[in-house]
Design a protein around this motif. Structure first.
Motif, PDB file in Angstrom:
ATOM      1  N   TYR A   9      42.074  32.584  44.608  1.00  0.00           N
ATOM      2  CA  TYR A   9      42.599  31.259  44.311  1.00  0.00           C
ATOM      3  C   TYR A   9      42.819  31.065  42.813  1.00  0.00           C
ATOM      4  CZ  TYR A   9      42.254  29.691  49.095  1.00  0.00           C
ATOM      5  OH  TYR A   9      42.448  29.558  50.440  1.00  0.00           O
ATOM      6  N   ALA A  10      41.895  31.557  42.015  1.00  0.00           N
ATOM      7  CA  ALA A  10      42.069  31.419  40.568  1.00  0.00           C
ATOM      8  C   ALA A  10      43.361  32.088  40.110  1.00  0.00           C
ATOM      9  CB  ALA A  10      40.868  32.015  39.836  1.00  0.00           C
ATOM     10  N   ARG A  11      43.667  33.260  40.654  1.00  0.00           N
ATOM     11  CA  ARG A  11      44.887  33.972  40.280  1.00  0.00           C
ATOM     12  C   ARG A  11      46.136  33.273  40.814  1.00  0.00           C
ATOM     13  NH1 ARG A  11      45.954  36.658  36.516  1.00  0.00           N
ATOM     14  NH2 ARG A  11      46.809  38.604  37.330  1.00  0.00           N
ATOM     15  N   LEU A  12      46.054  32.769  42.053  1.00  0.00           N
ATOM     16  CA  LEU A  12      47.217  32.096  42.628  1.00  0.00           C
ATOM     17  C   LEU A  12      47.521  30.792  41.902  1.00  0.00           C
ATOM     18  CD1 LEU A  12      46.698  32.622  46.470  1.00  0.00           C
ATOM     19  CD2 LEU A  12      48.422  33.695  45.003  1.00  0.00           C
ATOM     20  N   TYR A  13      46.484  30.121  41.407  1.00  0.00           N
ATOM     21  CA  TYR A  13      46.719  28.913  40.620  1.00  0.00           C
ATOM     22  C   TYR A  13      47.679  29.197  39.469  1.00  0.00           C
ATOM     23  CZ  TYR A  13      43.245  25.474  42.301  1.00  0.00           C
ATOM     24  OH  TYR A  13      42.557  24.536  43.020  1.00  0.00           O
ATOM     25  N   LEU A  14      47.454  30.340  38.819  1.00  0.00           N
ATOM     26  CA  LEU A  14      48.249  30.667  37.635  1.00  0.00           C
ATOM     27  C   LEU A  14      49.553  31.370  37.997  1.00  0.00           C
ATOM     28  CD1 LEU A  14      48.372  30.785  34.506  1.00  0.00           C
ATOM     29  CD2 LEU A  14      47.401  33.087  34.715  1.00  0.00           C
ATOM     30  N   LYS A  15      49.462  32.336  38.897  1.00  0.00           N
ATOM     31  CA  LYS A  15      50.631  33.163  39.231  1.00  0.00           C
ATOM     32  C   LYS A  15      50.792  33.237  40.747  1.00  0.00           C
ATOM     33  CE  LYS A  15      50.535  35.808  34.951  1.00  0.00           C
ATOM     34  NZ  LYS A  15      50.607  37.124  34.297  1.00  0.00           N
ATOM     35  N   PRO A  16      51.306  32.177  41.339  1.00  0.00           N
ATOM     36  CA  PRO A  16      51.409  32.140  42.805  1.00  0.00           C
ATOM     37  C   PRO A  16      52.373  33.164  43.367  1.00  0.00           C
ATOM     38  CG  PRO A  16      52.489  30.226  41.795  1.00  0.00           C
ATOM     39  CD  PRO A  16      51.756  30.919  40.715  1.00  0.00           C
ATOM     40  N   GLU A  17      53.132  33.831  42.519  1.00  0.00           N
ATOM     41  CA  GLU A  17      54.050  34.859  43.006  1.00  0.00           C
ATOM     42  C   GLU A  17      53.329  36.163  43.333  1.00  0.00           C
ATOM     43  OE1 GLU A  17      53.765  35.498  38.574  1.00  0.00           O
ATOM     44  OE2 GLU A  17      53.898  33.771  39.929  1.00  0.00           O
ATOM     45  N   LEU A  18      52.094  36.328  42.883  1.00  0.00           N
ATOM     46  CA  LEU A  18      51.333  37.540  43.173  1.00  0.00           C
ATOM     47  C   LEU A  18      51.064  37.651  44.667  1.00  0.00           C
ATOM     48  CD1 LEU A  18      48.653  37.516  40.312  1.00  0.00           C
ATOM     49  CD2 LEU A  18      50.641  39.023  40.487  1.00  0.00           C
ATOM     50  N   SER A  19      51.051  38.871  45.166  1.00  0.00           N
ATOM     51  CA  SER A  19      50.693  39.066  46.570  1.00  0.00           C
ATOM     52  C   SER A  19      49.172  39.077  46.715  1.00  0.00           C
ATOM     53  CB  SER A  19      51.270  40.378  47.098  1.00  0.00           C
ATOM     54  OG  SER A  19      50.550  41.491  46.582  1.00  0.00           O
ATOM     55  N   ASN A  33      47.415  41.175  48.386  1.00  0.00           N
ATOM     56  CA  ASN A  33      46.932  42.552  48.223  1.00  0.00           C
ATOM     57  C   ASN A  33      46.845  42.937  46.750  1.00  0.00           C
ATOM     58  OD1 ASN A  33      46.558  43.049  50.939  1.00  0.00           O
ATOM     59  ND2 ASN A  33      48.634  43.845  51.235  1.00  0.00           N
ATOM     60  N   GLU A  34      47.815  42.523  45.936  1.00  0.00           N
ATOM     61  CA  GLU A  34      47.750  42.797  44.494  1.00  0.00           C
ATOM     62  C   GLU A  34      46.479  42.199  43.897  1.00  0.00           C
ATOM     63  OE1 GLU A  34      51.559  42.539  41.939  1.00  0.00           O
ATOM     64  OE2 GLU A  34      51.952  41.265  43.683  1.00  0.00           O
ATOM     65  N   ILE A  35      46.201  40.966  44.258  1.00  0.00           N
ATOM     66  CA  ILE A  35      45.038  40.267  43.698  1.00  0.00           C
ATOM     67  C   ILE A  35      43.749  40.953  44.127  1.00  0.00           C
ATOM     68  CG2 ILE A  35      43.760  38.100  43.725  1.00  0.00           C
ATOM     69  CD1 ILE A  35      46.493  36.676  44.067  1.00  0.00           C
ATOM     70  N   LYS A  36      43.681  41.335  45.376  1.00  0.00           N
ATOM     71  CA  LYS A  36      42.462  41.996  45.852  1.00  0.00           C
ATOM     72  C   LYS A  36      42.267  43.353  45.182  1.00  0.00           C
ATOM     73  CE  LYS A  36      41.642  41.295  50.411  1.00  0.00           C
ATOM     74  NZ  LYS A  36      41.934  41.085  51.847  1.00  0.00           N
ATOM     75  N   ARG A  37      43.363  44.052  44.942  1.00  0.00           N
ATOM     76  CA  ARG A  37      43.232  45.328  44.217  1.00  0.00           C
ATOM     77  C   ARG A  37      42.683  45.103  42.815  1.00  0.00           C
ATOM     78  NH1 ARG A  37      48.082  46.773  46.966  1.00  0.00           N
ATOM     79  NH2 ARG A  37      49.362  46.057  45.204  1.00  0.00           N
ATOM     80  N   GLU A  38      43.135  44.036  42.156  1.00  0.00           N
ATOM     81  CA  GLU A  38      42.590  43.717  40.836  1.00  0.00           C
ATOM     82  C   GLU A  38      41.081  43.525  40.919  1.00  0.00           C
ATOM     83  OE1 GLU A  38      46.410  41.205  38.989  1.00  0.00           O
ATOM     84  OE2 GLU A  38      44.493  40.214  39.397  1.00  0.00           O
ATOM     85  N   TYR A  39      40.647  42.755  41.895  1.00  0.00           N
ATOM     86  CA  TYR A  39      39.223  42.441  42.035  1.00  0.00           C
ATOM     87  C   TYR A  39      38.416  43.717  42.293  1.00  0.00           C
ATOM     88  CZ  TYR A  39      34.937  40.221  43.736  1.00  0.00           C
ATOM     89  OH  TYR A  39      33.633  39.838  43.908  1.00  0.00           O
ATOM     90  N   TYR A  40      38.845  44.489  43.259  1.00  0.00           N
ATOM     91  CA  TYR A  40      38.050  45.653  43.647  1.00  0.00           C
ATOM     92  C   TYR A  40      38.061  46.747  42.582  1.00  0.00           C
ATOM     93  CZ  TYR A  40      37.996  43.420  48.216  1.00  0.00           C
ATOM     94  OH  TYR A  40      37.816  42.529  49.238  1.00  0.00           O
ATOM     95  N   SER A  41      39.093  46.779  41.736  1.00  0.00           N
ATOM     96  CA  SER A  41      39.139  47.803  40.685  1.00  0.00           C
ATOM     97  C   SER A  41      37.956  47.692  39.735  1.00  0.00           C
ATOM     98  CB  SER A  41      40.451  47.694  39.903  1.00  0.00           C
ATOM     99  OG  SER A  41      40.488  46.486  39.144  1.00  0.00           O
ATOM    100  N   ALA A  42      37.365  46.517  39.649  1.00  0.00           N
ATOM    101  CA  ALA A  42      36.229  46.313  38.741  1.00  0.00           C
ATOM    102  C   ALA A  42      34.960  46.997  39.229  1.00  0.00           C
ATOM    103  CB  ALA A  42      35.971  44.824  38.566  1.00  0.00           C
TER     104      ALA A  42
END
Length: 792
Positions: free
Chosen positions: A457-467, A469-478
């Motif tokens: 949700y934090a990412r979609l607030y800023l960049k709702p065009e992100l998919s 799956n993209e957002i989850k990949r960002e999270y799990y990469s950490a």
């Protein structure tokens, strides 16, 4: 030109440059840039003002409103609010936004945040920084041998004009007045302040904020329930402006009720709103009260036509009425101020889209809140209901109104891994693609059990065009080498929650944690623990300890959830058998000890958890933690005796009485009417009253709730609303805990029970018991607040 190199192999020839007297925001932005770059590369950039000798540096990163930026022609004052200009000129990089010298960089009301937001954009884009949760461990900064920034010439701005996670007000309110009964189970004073500070930093890094004028929004979003006080303010002079019940009565018998809807079809009311209530400014709020009952007069009912049949809704649908009301008021108001914006809800019985073609002006802003009368959406949900919600959005969009999204569904889940990214993310993106202009979402802050969802949700607030799956990949990469295992872990919980839904066992737990163990069993927890064990084994293979530490963070959150379930079950066991008190006391001790040991880890917003715990089990927790002989002191219903109501206790067999006492009675609700709230109308209780239904505190009429001395409440009528989820089929137990400090005492005026404006037969066969631990006036008890729940 080619990219500009900031750091190469730990060496840098770059400097960060700020104005001689920088704004607070620019100074903070410079520090944020330097901190994260150092963490990524090992090189710490110097920060100098423009007055310094900069000749030794081949690369200058100008942060904020500087003379250099203006000299090269950057029109800073023409930038939109919240916008960031990113520009490369020769070997210099400019990160600039409009500024207010004294504005707090961390406050979401600071509209002059473009400089800070620009720095965060660079850190995400070129450094790869990801902010997963509050605190240092939640900040993922990839290690870089070199850092270069491309040739830039762009202005960026958050896509959504109002972005708020509703957490700041509740946290800041708690800091100002941290109630002892909450502190007992939640944060220490220092822990609460640290959690608030780090959460503010976290959300600001995700660019929470707004570019709206201050008058265009309020604490909880853009709308408020401002119409709920109109009966108090205008009802005596203009009862005709307020709703008629089925008996033909206008308004409410209590002059202080905040559950009175206007008579929306009354044209005199429309004129009164514009001429007397509205201040003539650019905003006119029409936020209805937080309740179901609406006017039953002939004209209002006609405004509802054609009345739709909706399989997902219960009770009367009044969307047509509300849309016509908004239109009527707007048409009058725009004559006085063509720029006026009507701000209102789409909520409860008026959540479904209008059933007729009603056109609203684009200056009518409506906040889409799926809540009440069957419209409440919790994720996960079934596909049919999700599709239905999309149809309602499209239907309201077709009216021409401007829409905002204000869901309450994140209020659910307690501290459990109650995660749903797929459906929640799908609807968010749908709403944005179909005209969403603002978003304001409740925020529980369960970072260790619902992390990917919060991050999404934090990412979609800023960049709702992100998919998604993209957002989850960002999270799990950490999580480094454990990324796939952590993804499997959270997928397991998401699938588990959908399975509970399909089996009819899922409960949102927004107001009670009582079903936690039924949904999250020891067996389920054990499987989840095995998944995290595998993740940890993989994470420790990397030389960087942070990957393993993040897996351990998830393990800590899972243990917190387990201990919470154990406490809930232990308290329930104590309710059923007082002999289980030692086990319940131990479970409370274990959970609180664990919370205090990990409060600096930011695994959970303990404050939101405690509010749910105390809402259901407050009185039991008070007893179990009081240090008294809890088995002997637990109130027993077999000590009740029949008593006359209405009457002062002094005029009954009880005799003169001051301090605490307990009344009880029952009322019946048939199963087919359990989808509607009930009103319990008290003529008066001398002096204070706490009202419980089926063991749960549902309301109070006290010095604290009313903001008046207790001695002034003895003859004041009041109404307690019992929501459908607190009712049971058949007999419902009603308990009133009273307290009087002077003179007479007791329920001395009639008590009536109503539903949908009609009176429910209610036998006045009351019983009363004295409180075994009654503390009289001389001990100051009248100034204290008792526990939040009665004993069943």
């Amino acid at each position: 030109m080619a990219s500009v190199t900031i750091v190469n192999q730990g060496e840098t020839a770059a400097v960060v440059v700020i104005a001689e007297s920088p704004s607070l925001t620019a100074a903070y932005a410079a520090e944020e840039f330097v901190h994260h770059v150092e963490k990524a590369t090992g090189a710490r950039l110097a920060i100098h003002t423009e007055a310094a000798d900069l000749s030794q540096f081949s690369v200058r990163v100008y942060v904020g409103d500087t003379h250099a930026a203006r000299k090269v022609g950057i029109a800073i004052d023409e930038l939109p609010l919240e916008a960031s200009l990113l520009q490369t000129i020769d070997n210099d990089i400019y990160v600039v936004g409009r500024e207010d010298a004294e504005a707090d960089p961390l406050h979401e009301q600071n509209q002059y945040s473009g400089t800070l937001f620009g720095v965060y954009e660079l850190l995400e884009r070129y450094v790869g920084v990801r902010w997963l949760w509050p605190g240092a461990l939640g900040t993922y900064v990839p290690r870089l041998d070199a850092l270069s920034i491309d040739d830039l010439d762009e202005v960026i701005q958050p896509a959504i004009e109002f972005r708020r996670m509703r957490w700041r007000q509740s946290i800041e309110g708690a800091i100002r007045r941290y109630r002892p009964e909450n502190k007992q189970l939640a944060f220490s004073d220092e822990g609460l302040e640290e959690f608030a500070k780090e959460t503010a930093i976290f959300l600001r890094r995700h660019r929470m904020g707004t570019r709206l004028n201050r008058e265009q929004y309020v604490v909880h979003g853009r709308v408020s329930h401002n119409m709920k006080t109109w009966w108090q303010e205008y009802g005596k002079e203009h009862p005709e402006f307020f709703m008629m019940d089925e008996s033909g009565r206008r308004g409410h018998y209590s002059p202080n009720s905040m559950r009175v809807d206007p008579c929306m079809s009354n044209p005199d009311l429309h004129r009164f709103i514009v001429d007397e209530i509205w201040d003539g400014g650019d905003v006119l709020r029409l936020g209805a009260k937080d309740h179901y009952a609406t006017c039953q007069c002939e004209n209002c009912l006609a405004w509802d036509e054609p009345h739709p049949n909706d399989a997902f809704m219960t009770g009367r649908i009044v969307s047509n009425r509300y849309a016509r009301f908004y239109n009527a008021v707007y048409e009058l108001a725009k004559d006085s101020n063509p720029n006026v914006e009507i701000i209102a809800y789409i909520y409860m019985g008026y959540f479904p889209a209008p059933s007729v073609d009603i056109q609203l002006d684009q200056n009518v802003y409506l906040e889409f809140c799926p809540w009440g009368q069957g419209s409440t959406i919790w994720f996960p949900t079934d596909p049919q209901r999700l599709a239905w919600m999309k149809r309602q959005w499209l239907g309201w969009k077709a009216t021409g109104a401007k829409l905002g999204y204000r869901p309450n569904w994140e209020l659910g889940g307690y501290v459990m891994p109650h995660i749903s990214t797929r459906q929640g993310g799908e609807f968010f993106k749908f709403a944005y693609e179909h005209g969403m202009t603002t978003v304001c979402m409740s925020y529980r802050g369960q970072f260790a059990t619902r992390g990917p969802e919060h991050y999404m949700y934090a990412r979609l607030y800023l960049k709702p065009e992100l998919s998604i799956n993209e957002i989850k990949r960002e999270y799990y990469s950490a999580f480094g080498p454990a990324a796939k295992h952590v993804e499997t872990y959270f997928d397991f919980w998401e699938q588990h929650n959908h399975r509970l839904l399909s089996e009819g066992r899922w409960n949102n737990m927004w107001s009670s944690p009582a079903t936690a163990s039924q949904q999250y069993s020891e067996e389920i927890f054990a499987h989840a623990e095995r998944l995290l064990d595998r993740a940890l084994r993989e994470a420790v293979t990397d030389s960087l300890p942070e990957y393993a530490q993040r897996v351990e963070f998830l393990q800590t959150g899972l243990m917190h959830a387990k201990l919470a379930v154990q406490m809930v079950d232990a308290i329930q066991g104590y309710i059923n058998d007082p002999g289980h008190a030692p086990a319940a006391q131990q479970a409370i001790h274990d959970l609180v000890s664990f919370r205090r040991a990990h409060e600096g880890d930011f695994i959970s917003n303990y404050l939101s958890a405690v509010r749910i715990e105390r809402r259901q089990y407050g009185a039991q927790i008070d007893q179990l933690t009081s240090g008294q002989d809890i088995v002997q002191d637990r109130p027993r219903f077999d000590e009740y005796e029949a008593v006359q109501v209405p009457a002062f206790l002094a005029h009954t067999d009880v005799g003169p009485y001051l301090g605490h006492g307990w009344y009880r009675n029952t009322f019946s609700i048939p199963g087919h009417r359990l989808d509607r709230p009930v009103e319990i109308r008290f003529g008066a209780v001398d002096e204070q009253a706490w009202v419980y239904v089926n063991g749960k505190l549902v309301g109070e009429h006290t010095a604290e709730s009313e903001g008046r001395p207790a001695v002034e409440l003895w003859n004041v009528p009041f109404v307690i609303t019992v929501e459908p989820e607190d009712l049971v089929d058949g007999e419902n137990l009603l308990i009133v805990r009273m307290h009087a400090s002077d003179g007479n005492a007791g329920i001395h005026k009639p008590v009536e029970v109503y539903q949908d404006g009609g009176r429910i037969e209610f036998a006045q066969s009351w019983e009363f018991r004295k409180d075994p631990d009654n503390i009289g006036v001389e001990d100051g008890w009248y100034s204290m607040v008792p526990g939040e729940d009665a004993y069943r």
